[in-house]
Scaffold this motif. Sequence first.
Motif, PDB file in Angstrom:
ATOM      1  N   LYS A 145      15.534  33.554  57.650  1.00 48.26           N
ATOM      2  CA  LYS A 145      15.021  32.835  58.823  1.00 48.26           C
ATOM      3  C   LYS A 145      16.106  32.619  59.871  1.00 48.26           C
ATOM      4  N   ARG A 146      17.133  33.475  59.812  1.00 42.71           N
ATOM      5  CA  ARG A 146      18.196  33.495  60.815  1.00 42.71           C
ATOM      6  C   ARG A 146      19.073  32.260  60.787  1.00 42.71           C
ATOM      7  N   ALA A 147      19.330  31.740  59.600  1.00 37.54           N
ATOM      8  CA  ALA A 147      20.329  30.687  59.491  1.00 37.54           C
ATOM      9  C   ALA A 147      21.692  31.258  59.873  1.00 37.54           C
ATOM     10  N   GLU A 148      22.461  30.506  60.630  1.00 33.44           N
ATOM     11  CA  GLU A 148      23.816  30.914  60.974  1.00 33.44           C
ATOM     12  C   GLU A 148      24.644  30.977  59.699  1.00 33.44           C
ATOM     13  N   VAL A 149      25.358  32.082  59.476  1.00 35.41           N
ATOM     14  CA  VAL A 149      26.020  32.306  58.186  1.00 35.41           C
ATOM     15  C   VAL A 149      27.431  31.725  58.133  1.00 35.41           C
ATOM     16  N   ASN A 150      28.068  31.500  59.293  1.00 29.79           N
ATOM     17  CA  ASN A 150      29.449  30.995  59.316  1.00 29.79           C
ATOM     18  C   ASN A 150      29.588  29.649  60.024  1.00 29.79           C
ATOM     19  N   PRO A 151      28.667  28.728  59.879  1.00 28.10           N
ATOM     20  CA  PRO A 151      28.797  27.465  60.618  1.00 28.10           C
ATOM     21  C   PRO A 151      29.845  26.559  59.975  1.00 28.10           C
ATOM     22  N   PRO A 152      30.804  26.040  60.735  1.00 26.65           N
ATOM     23  CA  PRO A 152      31.760  25.089  60.170  1.00 26.65           C
ATOM     24  C   PRO A 152      31.192  23.670  60.216  1.00 26.65           C
ATOM     25  N   ASN A 153      31.429  22.902  59.162  1.00 25.87           N
ATOM     26  CA  ASN A 153      31.057  21.493  59.227  1.00 25.87           C
ATOM     27  C   ASN A 153      32.224  20.692  59.789  1.00 25.87           C
ATOM     28  N   GLU A 154      32.195  19.372  59.644  1.00 25.44           N
ATOM     29  CA  GLU A 154      33.209  18.561  60.300  1.00 25.44           C
ATOM     30  C   GLU A 154      34.613  18.834  59.764  1.00 25.44           C
ATOM     31  N   HIS A 155      34.732  19.409  58.580  1.00 20.17           N
ATOM     32  CA  HIS A 155      36.033  19.762  58.026  1.00 20.17           C
ATOM     33  C   HIS A 155      36.336  21.252  58.166  1.00 20.17           C
ATOM     34  N   GLY A 156      35.450  21.968  58.872  1.00 23.71           N
ATOM     35  CA  GLY A 156      35.661  23.391  59.067  1.00 23.71           C
ATOM     36  C   GLY A 156      35.198  24.253  57.917  1.00 23.71           C
ATOM     37  N   ASN A 157      34.602  23.641  56.896  1.00 21.79           N
ATOM     38  CA  ASN A 157      34.124  24.417  55.749  1.00 21.79           C
ATOM     39  C   ASN A 157      32.803  25.097  56.066  1.00 21.79           C
ATOM     40  N   THR A 158      32.676  26.349  55.677  1.00 24.67           N
ATOM     41  CA  THR A 158      31.443  27.107  55.844  1.00 24.67           C
ATOM     42  C   THR A 158      30.656  27.075  54.531  1.00 24.67           C
ATOM     43  N   PRO A 159      29.412  27.528  54.542  1.00 22.86           N
ATOM     44  CA  PRO A 159      28.675  27.633  53.274  1.00 22.86           C
ATOM     45  C   PRO A 159      29.418  28.463  52.231  1.00 22.86           C
ATOM     46  N   LEU A 160      30.141  29.493  52.683  1.00 26.38           N
ATOM     47  CA  LEU A 160      30.881  30.325  51.742  1.00 26.38           C
ATOM     48  C   LEU A 160      32.007  29.534  51.066  1.00 26.38           C
ATOM     49  N   LYS A 213      44.360  35.982  58.139  1.00 22.16           N
ATOM     50  CA  LYS A 213      43.453  34.832  58.193  1.00 22.16           C
ATOM     51  C   LYS A 213      42.892  34.653  59.603  1.00 22.16           C
ATOM     52  N   LEU A 214      41.676  34.170  59.650  1.00 15.96           N
ATOM     53  CA  LEU A 214      41.036  33.855  60.932  1.00 15.96           C
ATOM     54  C   LEU A 214      41.150  32.356  61.139  1.00 15.96           C
ATOM     55  N   PRO A 215      41.928  31.905  62.127  1.00 17.14           N
ATOM     56  CA  PRO A 215      42.156  30.463  62.283  1.00 17.14           C
ATOM     57  C   PRO A 215      40.882  29.725  62.666  1.00 17.14           C
ATOM     58  N   PHE A 216      40.804  28.466  62.238  1.00 15.38           N
ATOM     59  CA  PHE A 216      39.648  27.637  62.588  1.00 15.38           C
ATOM     60  C   PHE A 216      39.627  27.409  64.087  1.00 15.38           C
ATOM     61  N   ARG A 217      38.441  27.462  64.649  1.00 15.38           N
ATOM     62  CA  ARG A 217      38.253  27.064  66.046  1.00 15.38           C
ATOM     63  C   ARG A 217      36.874  26.460  66.178  1.00 15.38           C
ATOM     64  N   GLU A 218      36.778  25.501  67.090  1.00 12.95           N
ATOM     65  CA  GLU A 218      35.486  24.872  67.328  1.00 12.95           C
ATOM     66  C   GLU A 218      34.516  25.929  67.821  1.00 12.95           C
ATOM     67  N   GLN A 219      33.269  25.860  67.327  1.00 15.45           N
ATOM     68  CA  GLN A 219      32.264  26.856  67.697  1.00 15.45           C
ATOM     69  C   GLN A 219      30.995  26.154  68.153  1.00 15.45           C
ATOM     70  N   ASN A 220      30.252  26.839  69.012  1.00 17.46           N
ATOM     71  CA  ASN A 220      28.939  26.306  69.389  1.00 17.46           C
ATOM     72  C   ASN A 220      27.806  27.104  68.757  1.00 17.46           C
ATOM     73  N   TRP A 221      28.169  28.061  67.892  1.00 15.21           N
ATOM     74  CA  TRP A 221      27.182  28.845  67.138  1.00 15.21           C
ATOM     75  C   TRP A 221      26.211  29.599  68.033  1.00 15.21           C
ATOM     76  N   GLY A 222      26.607  29.927  69.255  1.00 13.44           N
ATOM     77  CA  GLY A 222      25.713  30.681  70.128  1.00 13.44           C
ATOM     78  C   GLY A 222      24.476  29.911  70.528  1.00 13.44           C
ATOM     79  N   GLY A 223      24.589  28.572  70.574  1.00 14.22           N
ATOM     80  CA  GLY A 223      23.456  27.763  71.014  1.00 14.22           C
ATOM     81  C   GLY A 223      22.460  27.430  69.934  1.00 14.22           C
ATOM     82  N   THR A 224      22.811  27.641  68.651  1.00 13.79           N
ATOM     83  CA  THR A 224      21.824  27.402  67.592  1.00 13.79           C
ATOM     84  C   THR A 224      21.989  26.050  66.923  1.00 13.79           C
ATOM     85  N   LYS A 225      23.059  25.309  67.240  1.00 17.64           N
ATOM     86  CA  LYS A 225      23.359  24.083  66.516  1.00 17.64           C
ATOM     87  C   LYS A 225      22.584  22.899  67.091  1.00 17.64           C
ATOM     88  N   THR A 226      21.891  22.157  66.240  1.00 17.52           N
ATOM     89  CA  THR A 226      21.140  20.987  66.673  1.00 17.52           C
ATOM     90  C   THR A 226      21.239  19.908  65.610  1.00 17.52           C
TER      91      THR A 226
END
Length: 466
Positions: free
Chosen positions: A106-121, A179-192
């Motif tokens: 259902k098109r869940a964003e696969v790399n969303p960081p939470n408040e600590h930068g952790n992704t689902p992975l 390594k890919l450094p953490f950066r704030e993301q807006n997820w392409g407008g999908t975050k709510t």
Amino acid sequence: MSISSHYHAHKPNVPIIQEDVFSWVREGNTFQVRVWLDDSEHDLNIGDDHAFSLLHWAAKEGHINIVDLLLNRGARVNATNMGDDTPLHLAAGEGHREIVLKLLSKRAEVNPPNEHGNTPLHYACFWGYEVVAADLIQAGALVMLCNKRGLTSIDVCQPQVRQSLIEVALSSGQNLNQKLPFREQNWGGTKTRAREATLSRYTGVDLQSLQLSKELASSHSGTLYRGRWQGTEIVARVLNIANVTSRISRDFQVEFPSLRIFASANICPVLAAVNQPPRLIVISQYMKYGSLYNVLHEQSADVIIDHSQAIRFAVDIARGMSFLHSMEPMLLRYYLSSKHVVVDDDLSAKLSMADTKFSFQEVGRLYSPAWMSPEALQRSPEKSNVRASDMWSYGIVLWELSTREVPFADLSPMEAAMKIALEGLRVQIPPGISRNLFRLVNICLNEDPGRRPNFDQIIPILEKMA
């Protein structure tokens, strides 16, 4: 804070809200959840005190039937709680593979960081859920993406599964040398953020509680203002009624609650109303992009509408109309057109219930006949096949999304109405449109109302085009 302690820190006590629907979701009581959702005033994207949505809880507790139910009703797949966790974070952290796959489909964003930068992975690796982690990697999760502490998923991975996941990442073409450094993301407008429970509780409003700041538009039906109410940005439509009699006031009070439809993500509900003659005001949530008509034709919004986005709009509108058509009794005076569809910050299309005409409003007058079926122009809603007429209107919207043109723009509304109803005037589908979309527009615009499809039939077709 470690990944483990963060994960367990966001397990709030769930308050008793709206018949304790959160408890039903946590318990896996699909029947009670379905009954609750069938009440159109209930908001399926409601959040608890920590902004956990119903989908968050269903994903965390592993209730796939409720996850299916919520997603099919239009729950926001990327809604975040106060810790910026999405449902995918929670499903991955609990090892619920079937739910992870459903959310990804259902098109869940696969790399969303939470408040600590952790992704689902990060969570799937930390807890050693090898198969779930592999699914995420194959869906595009980046193993070298760092959290705020500079740790990648591989860094926090359980030793017994680390090597196999490295091999999955390498086979997926990922570069593990940097390594890919953490950066704030807006997820392409999908975050709510999940919605608070307050908006769906108010109906009648005192005029003094509204803060109206800017006039947005004025038309035959009324004047539209931007403002605030209950801490929320809103638009207020002041109806243009010359003489608000006691009967009109009574009819308004009876009719506007049916427009408070919170149970579909593709419907923008009426939040509340002011019934203080001579003022009748309808309140709905502010959408910065305005109507779909504005987005397509007036270039008032900085939005690029490619074919993929146009199909997403088409799917959103079809889902909203499917929900309206499932209601009993049906709304008779919501006239589908791009002017009556609004676009939210996530570029999702929603049917604007504030654009529904009341029974006493402009009786016998039609101002957007270019979107209406021939039979709807000849008969009242009570004497028409409303579902078939809506499908014709949807066909015109599909044509509009495909051509980016305004139907019959060279004619006045009266001329267009007369020619459509009596002279067989129809939109022409230009070359260049895909074969599947061409066929779908033609099916929706079938001259025989009985041979037009319903929205449940065309939604799967559209989803395959996306």
